[in-house]
Design an enzyme around this catalytic site. Structure first.
Site, PDB file in Angstrom:
ATOM      1  N   GLY A   1       0.784  -1.240   0.000  1.00 54.98           N
ATOM      2  CA  GLY A   1       0.000   0.000   0.000  1.00 54.98           C
ATOM      3  C   GLY A   1       0.811   1.283   0.000  1.00 54.98           C
TER       4      GLY A   1
ATOM      5  N   ASN B   1       1.514   3.167  -2.476  1.00 53.84           N
ATOM      6  CA  ASN B   1       0.809   4.173  -3.292  1.00 53.84           C
ATOM      7  C   ASN B   1      -0.388   4.752  -2.548  1.00 53.84           C
ATOM      8  OD1 ASN B   1       1.848   4.628  -6.172  1.00 53.84           O
ATOM      9  ND2 ASN B   1       2.111   2.426  -5.844  1.00 53.84           N
TER      10      ASN B   1
ATOM     11  N   ASN C   1      -5.780   3.174 -12.611  1.00 56.36           N
ATOM     12  CA  ASN C   1      -4.764   2.225 -12.135  1.00 56.36           C
ATOM     13  C   ASN C   1      -3.382   2.835 -12.343  1.00 56.36           C
ATOM     14  OD1 ASN C   1      -3.694  -0.288 -11.194  1.00 56.36           O
ATOM     15  ND2 ASN C   1      -3.253  -0.864 -13.313  1.00 56.36           N
TER      16      ASN C   1
ATOM     17  N   HIS D   1       0.545   1.508 -13.165  1.00 62.50           N
ATOM     18  CA  HIS D   1       1.268   0.320 -13.628  1.00 62.50           C
ATOM     19  C   HIS D   1       2.759   0.663 -13.707  1.00 62.50           C
ATOM     20  CE1 HIS D   1       1.905  -3.481 -15.629  1.00 62.50           C
ATOM     21  NE2 HIS D   1       2.653  -2.857 -16.508  1.00 62.50           N
TER      22      HIS D   1
ATOM     23  N   GLY E   1      -9.459  -4.882 -20.588  1.00 59.31           N
ATOM     24  CA  GLY E   1      -8.191  -5.564 -20.858  1.00 59.31           C
ATOM     25  C   GLY E   1      -7.245  -5.479 -19.671  1.00 59.31           C
TER      26      GLY E   1
HETATM   27  C1  GRF Z   1       3.072  -0.741  -7.732  1.00 57.50           C
HETATM   28  O1  GRF Z   1       4.345  -0.926  -8.300  1.00 57.50           O
HETATM   29  C2  GRF Z   1       2.042  -0.490  -8.801  1.00 57.50           C
HETATM   30  O2  GRF Z   1       2.568   0.109  -9.937  1.00 57.50           O
HETATM   31  C3  GRF Z   1       1.556  -1.871  -9.143  1.00 57.50           C
HETATM   32  O3  GRF Z   1       1.590  -2.573  -7.915  1.00 57.50           O
HETATM   33  C4  GRF Z   1       2.561  -2.002  -7.050  1.00 57.50           C
HETATM   34  C5  GRF Z   1       1.843  -1.678  -5.764  1.00 57.50           C
HETATM   35  O4  GRF Z   1       2.713  -1.238  -4.769  1.00 57.50           O
HETATM   36  N1  GRF Z   1       0.251  -1.822  -9.748  1.00 57.50           N
HETATM   37  P1  GRF Z   1       2.146  -0.655  -3.404  1.00 57.50           P
HETATM   38  O5  GRF Z   1       1.297  -1.729  -2.739  1.00 57.50           O
HETATM   39  O6  GRF Z   1       1.362   0.580  -3.704  1.00 57.50           O
HETATM   40  O7  GRF Z   1       3.382  -0.376  -2.609  1.00 57.50           O
END
Ligand code: GRF
Length: 206
Positions: free
Chosen positions: A14, A16, A111, A113, A147
């Site tokens: 988590g 992010n 999202n 990525h 997708g």
């Molecule tokens: C991140 O690298 C994001 O790009 C991908 O999953 C990872 C999640 O990391 N979708 P976190 O749980 O937010 O640390």
């Protein structure tokens, strides 16, 4: 849009979500996270939700590995609707989103990525980039469609691949970029929603 509300779905540590929660905790900002949902019972993201005093919930994903059981996805929709979210932010959610969620929040699921899409879709994109020998990697915020990592790109940040990089070092560098990009893109998206809603209200009024 002042006070737009978003829900966060995540399966992992988590980081992010932490960046988003920290960025949006000042009351004057354009939006805020109001619920965190996870398909992993002991996910770090749920502990972080507690830390930020945001309601967090585990939703049992059902028997599949890469998607949710239809009733689990319905349950997510139920919680998101109950929390009155305007849009949904995926932050390390490791399952493919299917029809119930896409229909409940059309054009309203984002999202992040860890690659410069359209390159390196799917799992461990940073490792794919390293193995491909590219000189630049990065991260992308995009809309979610049916997708896998195929929706409209909203923004990207590039980071260099350095001599001696391991997959872990490169991922860590990409994550630093993610934590700056995602709050900025979410804020812009929320502001864009406000714009659309004001235009629709004006059309109805006139
Ligand atoms: C991140 O690298 C994001 O790009 C991908 O999953 C990872 C999640 O990391 N979708 P976190 O749980 O937010 O640390």
């Amino acid at each position: 849009m002042s006070g737009a509300r978003f829900g966060v779905l995540g399966s992992g540590k988590g980081s992010n979500f932490r960046a988003l929660a920290e960025s949006f905790k000042e009351g004057t900002l354009s939006c805020k996270p109001v619920i965190v949902l996870s398909d992993v019972e002991n996910a770090g993201i749920l502990d972080l939700a507690t830390e930020f005093s945001i309601p967090g919930r585990f939703v049992s994903p059902g028997p599949f590995r890469t998607k949710l059981a239809p009733e689990a996805e319905e349950e997510l929709v139920h919680h998101l609707r109950e929390a009155k979210v305007d849009f949904v932010v995926l932050a390390g959610f490791m399952r493919v989103i299917k029809e119930s969620l896409l229909k409940a929040f059309p054009g309203r699921i984002l999202n992040i990525h860890p690659s410069l899409l359209p390159d390196f879709r799917g799992l461990e994109a940073w490792r794919q980039a390293l193995e491909a020998g590219v000189s630049e990697a990065g991260c992308t915020v995009h809309m979610v469609d049916a997708g896998v990592d195929t929706g409209k790109v909203l923004g990207q940040t590039r980071v260099p691949v350095l001599p001696g990089d391991t997959a872990e070092l490169l991922h860590a560098r990409i994550q630093v970029a993610e934590h700056e990009l995602y709050p900025r893109m979410v804020r812009e998206f929320a502001q864009g929603l406000g714009l659309i809603e004001r235009v629709v209200k004006n059309l109805i009024r006139n």
